[in-house]
Motif scaffolding. Structure first.
Motif, PDB file in Angstrom:
ATOM      1  N   MET A   1       0.827  -1.176   0.000  1.00 34.28           N
ATOM      2  CA  MET A   1       0.000   0.000   0.000  1.00 34.28           C
ATOM      3  C   MET A   1       0.874   1.243   0.000  1.00 34.28           C
ATOM      4  O   MET A   1       1.997   1.230   0.482  1.00 34.28           O
ATOM      5  CB  MET A   1      -0.913   0.025   1.224  1.00 34.28           C
ATOM      6  N   GLN A   2       0.313   2.294  -0.508  1.00 37.72           N
ATOM      7  CA  GLN A   2       1.044   3.548  -0.520  1.00 37.72           C
ATOM      8  C   GLN A   2       1.033   4.175   0.867  1.00 37.72           C
ATOM      9  O   GLN A   2       0.134   3.965   1.661  1.00 37.72           O
ATOM     10  CB  GLN A   2       0.416   4.516  -1.521  1.00 37.72           C
ATOM     11  N   ASN A   3       2.038   4.948   1.127  1.00 38.42           N
ATOM     12  CA  ASN A   3       2.182   5.587   2.424  1.00 38.42           C
ATOM     13  C   ASN A   3       1.489   6.950   2.392  1.00 38.42           C
ATOM     14  O   ASN A   3       2.127   7.990   2.329  1.00 38.42           O
ATOM     15  CB  ASN A   3       3.668   5.732   2.758  1.00 38.42           C
ATOM     16  N   THR A   4       0.164   6.949   2.443  1.00 39.19           N
ATOM     17  CA  THR A   4      -0.612   8.180   2.382  1.00 39.19           C
ATOM     18  C   THR A   4      -0.881   8.699   3.796  1.00 39.19           C
ATOM     19  O   THR A   4      -0.627   8.011   4.784  1.00 39.19           O
ATOM     20  CB  THR A   4      -1.944   7.945   1.661  1.00 39.19           C
ATOM     21  N   ARG A   5      -1.414   9.901   3.881  1.00 38.90           N
ATOM     22  CA  ARG A   5      -1.744  10.473   5.189  1.00 38.90           C
ATOM     23  C   ARG A   5      -2.839   9.673   5.889  1.00 38.90           C
ATOM     24  O   ARG A   5      -2.790   9.461   7.099  1.00 38.90           O
ATOM     25  CB  ARG A   5      -2.210  11.914   5.025  1.00 38.90           C
ATOM     26  N   LEU A   6      -3.821   9.242   5.115  1.00 34.49           N
ATOM     27  CA  LEU A   6      -4.911   8.461   5.699  1.00 34.49           C
ATOM     28  C   LEU A   6      -4.397   7.117   6.222  1.00 34.49           C
ATOM     29  O   LEU A   6      -4.775   6.682   7.309  1.00 34.49           O
ATOM     30  CB  LEU A   6      -6.013   8.247   4.661  1.00 34.49           C
ATOM     31  N   ASN A   7      -3.529   6.485   5.460  1.00 35.78           N
ATOM     32  CA  ASN A   7      -2.940   5.225   5.893  1.00 35.78           C
ATOM     33  C   ASN A   7      -2.101   5.427   7.148  1.00 35.78           C
ATOM     34  O   ASN A   7      -2.160   4.620   8.086  1.00 35.78           O
ATOM     35  CB  ASN A   7      -2.092   4.641   4.760  1.00 35.78           C
ATOM     36  N   ASN A   8      -1.324   6.495   7.201  1.00 28.99           N
ATOM     37  CA  ASN A   8      -0.539   6.798   8.401  1.00 28.99           C
ATOM     38  C   ASN A   8      -1.434   7.082   9.600  1.00 28.99           C
ATOM     39  O   ASN A   8      -1.127   6.688  10.728  1.00 28.99           O
ATOM     40  CB  ASN A   8       0.376   7.999   8.149  1.00 28.99           C
TER      41      ASN A   8
END
Length: 110
Positions: A1-8
């Motif tokens: 998965m990409q390291n997005t703000r929502l994921n963080n």
């Protein structure tokens, strides 16, 4: 998965909750709440399904199936995996639920 703000953000929230539930008293309180919620569900199901005598056998079969699935989930795991909070709270919920159903049966039998 990409390291997005929502994921963080979700990862940070999950880590904080995991650390929050690591405290034994908080874990114990979650288990007690789970037991009481199971007791409430058992009495609610017994009184709701008892209103119409047509659904008693069907509801009993569904409840038996759900408790057996919960037992399979809990006892089908190794001892280390049983210590997960959701598995342990599911088992405690099942215990409260079954206790409530036994108590309702004793009340009806007397």
């Amino acid at each position: 998965m990409q390291n997005t703000r929502l994921n963080n953000l979700f990862n940070a929230i999950a880590l904080r909750l995991r650390l929050w539930f690591f405290n034994p008293w908080r874990r114990f309180s979650v288990l007690i709440i789970s037991c009481l919620f199971g007791f409430f569900l058992g009495s609610a199901v017994a009184t709701t399904s008892g209103q119409t005598a047509e659904w008693d056998i069907v509801v009993a079969g569904v409840l038996l199936t759900l408790t057996e699935v919960g037992s399979r989930i809990y006892y089908g795991r190794s001892i280390r995996e049983r210590q997960a909070l959701w598995v342990e709270s599911l088992n405690i919920l099942k215990i409260g639920f079954m206790y409530s159903l036994f108590l309702e049966a004793f009340k009806l039998g007397s």
